[in-house]
Design a protein around this motif. Structure first.
Motif, PDB file in Angstrom:
ATOM      1  N   VAL A   7       0.868  -1.296  -0.004  1.00 30.64           N
ATOM      2  CA  VAL A   7       0.123   0.007   0.111  1.00 30.64           C
ATOM      3  C   VAL A   7       0.980   1.102  -0.212  1.00 30.64           C
ATOM      4  CG1 VAL A   7      -2.026  -1.083   0.985  1.00 30.64           C
ATOM      5  CG2 VAL A   7      -0.134  -0.208   2.696  1.00 30.64           C
ATOM      6  N   HIS A   8       2.064   1.075  -0.387  1.00 29.89           N
ATOM      7  CA  HIS A   8       3.092   2.348  -0.597  1.00 29.89           C
ATOM      8  C   HIS A   8       3.316   3.263   0.785  1.00 29.89           C
ATOM      9  CE1 HIS A   8       2.827   1.068  -4.806  1.00 29.89           C
ATOM     10  NE2 HIS A   8       1.541   1.135  -4.638  1.00 29.89           N
ATOM     11  N   ILE A   9       3.487   2.456   1.937  1.00 28.97           N
ATOM     12  CA  ILE A   9       3.768   3.272   3.092  1.00 28.97           C
ATOM     13  C   ILE A   9       5.164   3.089   3.199  1.00 28.97           C
ATOM     14  CG2 ILE A   9       3.651   3.315   5.556  1.00 28.97           C
ATOM     15  CD1 ILE A   9       0.662   2.318   5.309  1.00 28.97           C
ATOM     16  N   SER A  10       5.771   4.464   3.206  1.00 30.03           N
ATOM     17  CA  SER A  10       7.454   4.307   3.245  1.00 30.03           C
ATOM     18  C   SER A  10       7.934   3.548   4.526  1.00 30.03           C
ATOM     19  CB  SER A  10       7.785   5.878   3.451  1.00 30.03           C
ATOM     20  OG  SER A  10       7.500   6.526   4.478  1.00 30.03           O
ATOM     21  N   LYS A  11       9.259   3.380   4.393  1.00 33.87           N
ATOM     22  CA  LYS A  11      10.011   2.758   5.253  1.00 33.87           C
ATOM     23  C   LYS A  11      10.052   3.556   6.940  1.00 33.87           C
ATOM     24  CE  LYS A  11      10.854  -1.171   3.123  1.00 33.87           C
ATOM     25  NZ  LYS A  11      10.501  -2.394   3.451  1.00 33.87           N
ATOM     26  N   GLU A  12      10.046   4.820   6.436  1.00 35.25           N
ATOM     27  CA  GLU A  12      10.268   5.681   7.736  1.00 35.25           C
ATOM     28  C   GLU A  12       8.939   5.553   8.564  1.00 35.25           C
ATOM     29  OE1 GLU A  12      10.990  10.294   8.633  1.00 35.25           O
ATOM     30  OE2 GLU A  12      11.225   9.850   6.562  1.00 35.25           O
ATOM     31  N   ASP A  13       7.829   5.717   7.795  1.00 41.24           N
ATOM     32  CA  ASP A  13       6.583   5.671   8.334  1.00 41.24           C
ATOM     33  C   ASP A  13       6.180   4.170   8.950  1.00 41.24           C
ATOM     34  OD1 ASP A  13       6.119   8.139   7.506  1.00 41.24           O
ATOM     35  OD2 ASP A  13       4.903   8.020   5.805  1.00 41.24           O
ATOM     36  N   GLN A  14       6.641   3.060   8.242  1.00 43.50           N
ATOM     37  CA  GLN A  14       6.412   1.980   8.815  1.00 43.50           C
ATOM     38  C   GLN A  14       7.371   1.642   9.970  1.00 43.50           C
ATOM     39  OE1 GLN A  14       7.273  -1.146   6.365  1.00 43.50           O
ATOM     40  NE2 GLN A  14       6.314  -0.244   4.437  1.00 43.50           N
ATOM     41  N   GLU A  15       8.291   2.394  10.346  1.00 44.05           N
ATOM     42  CA  GLU A  15       9.227   2.261  11.737  1.00 44.05           C
ATOM     43  C   GLU A  15       8.362   3.260  12.622  1.00 44.05           C
ATOM     44  OE1 GLU A  15      13.198   3.510  10.932  1.00 44.05           O
ATOM     45  OE2 GLU A  15      13.457   1.796   9.626  1.00 44.05           O
ATOM     46  N   THR A  16       7.962   4.241  12.370  1.00 46.29           N
ATOM     47  CA  THR A  16       7.074   4.919  13.248  1.00 46.29           C
ATOM     48  C   THR A  16       5.875   4.257  13.547  1.00 46.29           C
ATOM     49  OG1 THR A  16       8.249   7.095  12.056  1.00 46.29           O
ATOM     50  CG2 THR A  16       6.096   7.250  13.457  1.00 46.29           C
ATOM     51  N   VAL A  17       5.253   3.691  12.738  1.00 48.82           N
ATOM     52  CA  VAL A  17       3.970   2.963  13.060  1.00 48.82           C
ATOM     53  C   VAL A  17       4.345   2.060  14.106  1.00 48.82           C
ATOM     54  CG1 VAL A  17       2.250   1.313  12.249  1.00 48.82           C
ATOM     55  CG2 VAL A  17       2.661   3.334  11.069  1.00 48.82           C
ATOM     56  N   PHE A  18       5.382   1.043  13.694  1.00 49.01           N
ATOM     57  CA  PHE A  18       5.616  -0.032  15.097  1.00 49.01           C
ATOM     58  C   PHE A  18       6.357   0.560  16.221  1.00 49.01           C
ATOM     59  CE2 PHE A  18       6.466  -2.445  11.139  1.00 49.01           C
ATOM     60  CZ  PHE A  18       5.302  -3.259  11.031  1.00 49.01           C
ATOM     61  N   ALA A  19       6.912   1.876  16.248  1.00 45.49           N
ATOM     62  CA  ALA A  19       7.206   2.657  17.253  1.00 45.49           C
ATOM     63  C   ALA A  19       5.926   2.931  18.341  1.00 45.49           C
ATOM     64  CB  ALA A  19       7.846   3.786  17.115  1.00 45.49           C
ATOM     65  N   MET A  20       4.968   3.500  17.399  1.00 45.71           N
ATOM     66  CA  MET A  20       3.611   3.906  17.956  1.00 45.71           C
ATOM     67  C   MET A  20       2.799   2.575  18.707  1.00 45.71           C
ATOM     68  SD  MET A  20       3.452   7.235  17.923  1.00 45.71           S
ATOM     69  CE  MET A  20       5.385   7.228  17.836  1.00 45.71           C
ATOM     70  N   LEU A  21       2.912   1.394  18.172  1.00 47.20           N
ATOM     71  CA  LEU A  21       2.460   0.217  18.583  1.00 47.20           C
ATOM     72  C   LEU A  21       3.115  -0.257  19.852  1.00 47.20           C
ATOM     73  CD1 LEU A  21       1.433  -1.841  15.483  1.00 47.20           C
ATOM     74  CD2 LEU A  21       0.072  -0.521  17.043  1.00 47.20           C
ATOM     75  N   ALA A  22       4.612  -0.017  19.937  1.00 48.03           N
ATOM     76  CA  ALA A  22       5.330  -0.411  20.895  1.00 48.03           C
ATOM     77  C   ALA A  22       5.115   0.475  22.250  1.00 48.03           C
ATOM     78  CB  ALA A  22       6.729  -0.338  20.590  1.00 48.03           C
ATOM     79  N   ALA A  23       4.765   1.782  21.711  1.00 45.42           N
ATOM     80  CA  ALA A  23       4.586   2.903  22.957  1.00 45.42           C
ATOM     81  C   ALA A  23       3.315   2.486  23.462  1.00 45.42           C
ATOM     82  CB  ALA A  23       4.501   4.271  22.296  1.00 45.42           C
ATOM     83  N   VAL A  24       2.343   2.152  22.773  1.00 40.65           N
ATOM     84  CA  VAL A  24       1.029   2.113  23.626  1.00 40.65           C
ATOM     85  C   VAL A  24       1.040   0.506  24.407  1.00 40.65           C
ATOM     86  CG1 VAL A  24      -1.268   0.815  22.906  1.00 40.65           C
ATOM     87  CG2 VAL A  24      -0.162   2.716  21.445  1.00 40.65           C
ATOM     88  N   LEU A  25       1.874  -0.514  24.087  1.00 36.83           N
ATOM     89  CA  LEU A  25       2.122  -1.576  24.850  1.00 36.83           C
ATOM     90  C   LEU A  25       2.819  -1.060  26.144  1.00 36.83           C
ATOM     91  CD1 LEU A  25       2.936  -4.172  22.268  1.00 36.83           C
ATOM     92  CD2 LEU A  25       0.734  -3.617  23.368  1.00 36.83           C
ATOM     93  N   TRP A  26       4.156  -0.251  25.908  1.00 35.89           N
ATOM     94  CA  TRP A  26       4.730   0.075  27.122  1.00 35.89           C
ATOM     95  C   TRP A  26       3.960   1.058  28.001  1.00 35.89           C
ATOM     96  CZ3 TRP A  26       8.811  -2.001  29.058  1.00 35.89           C
ATOM     97  CH2 TRP A  26       9.670  -2.980  28.062  1.00 35.89           C
ATOM     98  N   LEU A  27       3.160   1.802  27.425  1.00 33.92           N
ATOM     99  CA  LEU A  27       2.245   2.670  28.259  1.00 33.92           C
ATOM    100  C   LEU A  27       1.466   1.766  29.563  1.00 33.92           C
ATOM    101  CD1 LEU A  27       0.628   5.216  26.009  1.00 33.92           C
ATOM    102  CD2 LEU A  27       1.890   5.718  28.220  1.00 33.92           C
ATOM    103  N   GLY A  28       1.102   0.549  29.057  1.00 32.13           N
ATOM    104  CA  GLY A  28       0.470  -0.238  30.023  1.00 32.13           C
ATOM    105  C   GLY A  28       1.231  -0.982  31.019  1.00 32.13           C
ATOM    106  N   ASN A  29       2.643  -0.770  31.082  1.00 28.01           N
ATOM    107  CA  ASN A  29       3.634  -0.993  32.012  1.00 28.01           C
ATOM    108  C   ASN A  29       4.111   0.188  32.938  1.00 28.01           C
ATOM    109  OD1 ASN A  29       3.473  -3.631  31.046  1.00 28.01           O
ATOM    110  ND2 ASN A  29       5.228  -3.131  29.553  1.00 28.01           N
ATOM    111  N   ILE A  30       3.528   1.425  32.860  1.00 24.56           N
ATOM    112  CA  ILE A  30       3.927   2.344  33.682  1.00 24.56           C
ATOM    113  C   ILE A  30       3.102   2.370  34.991  1.00 24.56           C
ATOM    114  CG2 ILE A  30       3.840   4.976  33.763  1.00 24.56           C
ATOM    115  CD1 ILE A  30       4.226   5.149  30.769  1.00 24.56           C
ATOM    116  N   SER A  31       3.905   2.273  36.028  1.00 27.05           N
ATOM    117  CA  SER A  31       3.125   2.321  37.443  1.00 27.05           C
ATOM    118  C   SER A  31       3.180   3.439  38.141  1.00 27.05           C
ATOM    119  CB  SER A  31       3.715   1.119  38.148  1.00 27.05           C
ATOM    120  OG  SER A  31       4.939   1.250  38.153  1.00 27.05           O
ATOM    121  N   PHE A  32       2.479   3.920  39.095  1.00 26.13           N
ATOM    122  CA  PHE A  32       2.461   5.049  39.845  1.00 26.13           C
ATOM    123  C   PHE A  32       2.591   4.712  41.537  1.00 26.13           C
ATOM    124  CE2 PHE A  32      -0.280   5.483  36.399  1.00 26.13           C
ATOM    125  CZ  PHE A  32       0.237   6.725  35.635  1.00 26.13           C
ATOM    126  N   THR A  33       3.497   5.718  42.055  1.00 28.01           N
ATOM    127  CA  THR A  33       3.499   5.422  43.511  1.00 28.01           C
ATOM    128  C   THR A  33       2.892   6.809  44.416  1.00 28.01           C
ATOM    129  OG1 THR A  33       5.201   5.373  45.298  1.00 28.01           O
ATOM    130  CG2 THR A  33       5.793   6.856  43.217  1.00 28.01           C
TER     131      THR A  33
END
Length: 563
Positions: A7-33
């Motif tokens: 679908v002609h999504i550039s390599k840079e945008d693909q890396e950014t998309v996977f970075a956003m998905l990883a950020a969403v997953l890591w947000l669930g691991n943030i804890s508070f004190t």
């Protein structure tokens, strides 16, 4: 990766998309004190927080501040309010859901742009809507509430097309019709959509109150809706709705927070300050969305903070857009039946299947189809299609008269056929003989057309063959002429060569004759001289005798005089 390349999504945008998905997953691991006695919290600077800041490209301190505090404007003053444990978790989850939702919308937009390149809109499309069935689990929350509401609206669409419009058409055309009763779910839809005392309205109203809780929402439902036949108030924070498909009990725990789905201005500003371009696009998209001020004592003027439309309101708006699109199309329904509850193969539970057929309204559809007239056609179309059954003198300009004349020529049960002012109705299978006759005539016409075509093809082939023969004869005549020209040219060249050789032979003969004459004359002359010399010598010797002797012995040398 390959799909994104297609679908002609550039390599840079693909890396950014996977970075956003990883950020969403890591947000669930943030804890508070907890940092004070008032249960205020602060984000723990753990691995999850570091990875989220790195992936979205923001400062780690700004991220900690956004997740643990909230900026509010009171009058002309800006205050910073610390969040409790539950508020911080809600802010964290709201940020994760917003990033994921914006990423999904962005991907859909990019795919649509890629697929639309070089294509024109034809105005013709086929849409397939695949939906969940009614859901009822041990614990039903806000998600099941929205899904079952959507199913109620789609069931009403099903009822309208297969029950209401079907029977209304019979009545409007003046057909003697005994109305088939069916279970209408309009009361359930009123329970959800009626304003101001519907489930959705009360939910939005309670969500706008700062002090509203899930328990106050449940009590408000019991207070205003207990008189409804399809609503039952339960103990604690639960309520039961008697849906079209059956009763479902909902637990209101988390209803208000899920409906608010708050993403405060602090989180949007955090995304806009990121160095990664996708969060900046997400923040710009969020700011341009239609938003309404939060109603409350601290936000009367709207202030700097705002919230989007509630999830229930947005869901209702999207559902109505879907229904408008469905109403503009010709619907066809496919009902999927689950054979058993264990999802095991080759197992058919009659009770389970029968319950689903009753819940879906399939039994009523079958009843209407059996007692109704599923085969229908306008008189114009009927006369145009089956007018060949009439003689030329029996045909008229009125399609209704033609339809009546066609039916009188055939043996039909009057009870099975209804003629309305505009349409023709019949029971299933009553036009079989007409269709068979139509098929036979069509085949005969087809065979006649084929035979006529073959005859024309033979005549065309014959004309083509005759034309080919004439062309071939012309080609042969031209070839003979060409051969004669070549032969004449060849003969002329041979004659010229022969003439040239003859002239050369004559010249050679002349030259040879001349040489021979010269040689012959010379030989004759030489022979004559020899003969003359011999004769003269003989004459001299005869007349004069010996002229002298040699001094050398007895040898005699004769000296002949020179002639």
């Amino acid at each position: 990766m390959e799909a994104l390349d297609v679908v002609h999504i550039s390599k840079e945008d693909q890396e950014t998309v996977f970075a956003m998905l990883a950020a969403v997953l890591w947000l669930g691991n943030i804890s508070f004190t907890v940092i004070d006695n008032e249960n205020h919290v602060q984000a723990v600077e753990n691995e999850g927080l570091l990875h989220v800041a790195e992936l979205i490209g923001c400062d780690i301190e700004d991220l900690k501040l956004t997740l643990s505090t909230r900026k509010m404007k009171v009058g002309y003053d800006n205050i910073i309010q610390k969040l409790t444990q539950s508020q911080a978790i809600d802010a964290r989850d709201a940020l994760a859901k917003s990033i994921y939702a914006c990423l999904f919308d962005w991907l859909v937009e990019q795919i649509n742009k890629s697929l639309a390149v070089g294509k024109r809109r034809t105005g013709r499309s086929i849409s397939i809507l695949d939906i969940y069935g009614f859901e009822s689990f041990n614990r039903n929350s806000f998600e099941q509430f929205c899904i079952n509401y959507a199913n109620e609206r789609l069931q009403q669409h099903f009822n309208r097309h297969l029950f209401k419009l079907e029977q209304e058409e019979y009545i409007q055309d003046g057909i003697d019709w005994a109305k088939v009763e069916f279970e209408d779910n309009q009361d359930w839809l009123n329970l959800f959509e009626k304003r101001p005392l519907g489930l959705l309205s009360l939910l939005d109203e309670e969500s706008t109150f700062p002090n509203g809780t899930d328990l106050t929402f449940a009590n408000k439902l019991k207070q205003h809706l207990n008189s409804k036949s399809c609503f039952k108030g339960e103990r604690n924070q639960a309520f039961t709705v008697c849906h079209y498909a059956g009763e479902v009990t909902y637990d209101t725990t988390g209803f208000l927070e899920k409906n608010r789905d708050l993403l405060h201005l602090d989180s949007i500003q955090l995304l806009s300050s990121c160095t990664c371009h996708l969060p900046q696009i997400f923040a710009s998209h969020m700011l341009t969305q239609s938003e309404k001020p939060v109603v409350g004592p601290l936000h009367k003027s709207g202030g700097a903070d705002s919230q989007k439309l509630s999830v229930a309101t947005k869901f209702k708006g999207q559902l109505f857009q879907l229904m408008q699109r469905l109403e503009s199309t010709t619907p066809h329904f496919i009902r999927c039946i689950k054979p058993n509850n264990l999802q095991s193969p080759e197992s058919y539970e009659q009770g389970v299947v029968l319950q689903q057929l009753r819940c879906c309204g399939v039994l009523e559809v079958v009843r209407i189809s059996r007692s109704g007239f599923p085969t229908r056609m306008s008189h114009q179309k009927f006369a145009r299609r089956y007018g060949f059954l009439l003689f030329d003198n029996a045909a008229s300009q009125d399609p209704l008269c033609d339809s009546v004349s066609i039916l009188k020529n055939l043996i039909f049960c009057p009870r099975c056929i209804k003629l309305a002012t505009q349409n023709y109705f019949s029971e299933q299978g009553r036009l079989v003989c007409l269709k068979i006759l139509e098929t036979v005539l069509f085949m005969a016409s087809y065979v006649s057309k084929v035979a006529l075509g073959v005859t024309k093809l033979v005549n065309l082939s014959r004309s083509f063959f005759q034309g080919g023969i004439s062309t071939l004869q012309s080609c042969i005549s031209f070839f003979n002429l060409f051969v004669h020209v070549i032969r004449g040219e060849k003969t002329r060249k041979a004659y010229a060569a022969l003439l040239q050789r003859h002239r050369a032979a004559v010249t050679i003969q002349k030259q040879i004759k001349a040489v021979f004459v010269r040689n012959k004359t010379r030989h004759i002359r030489d022979a004559t001289i020899v003969i003359q010399s011999v004769i003269r010598g003989w004459l001299v010797r005869r007349c004069s005798g010996d002229i002298g002797f040699s001094k050398y012995g007895d040898m005699k040398i004769f000296f002949f005089p020179k002639f």
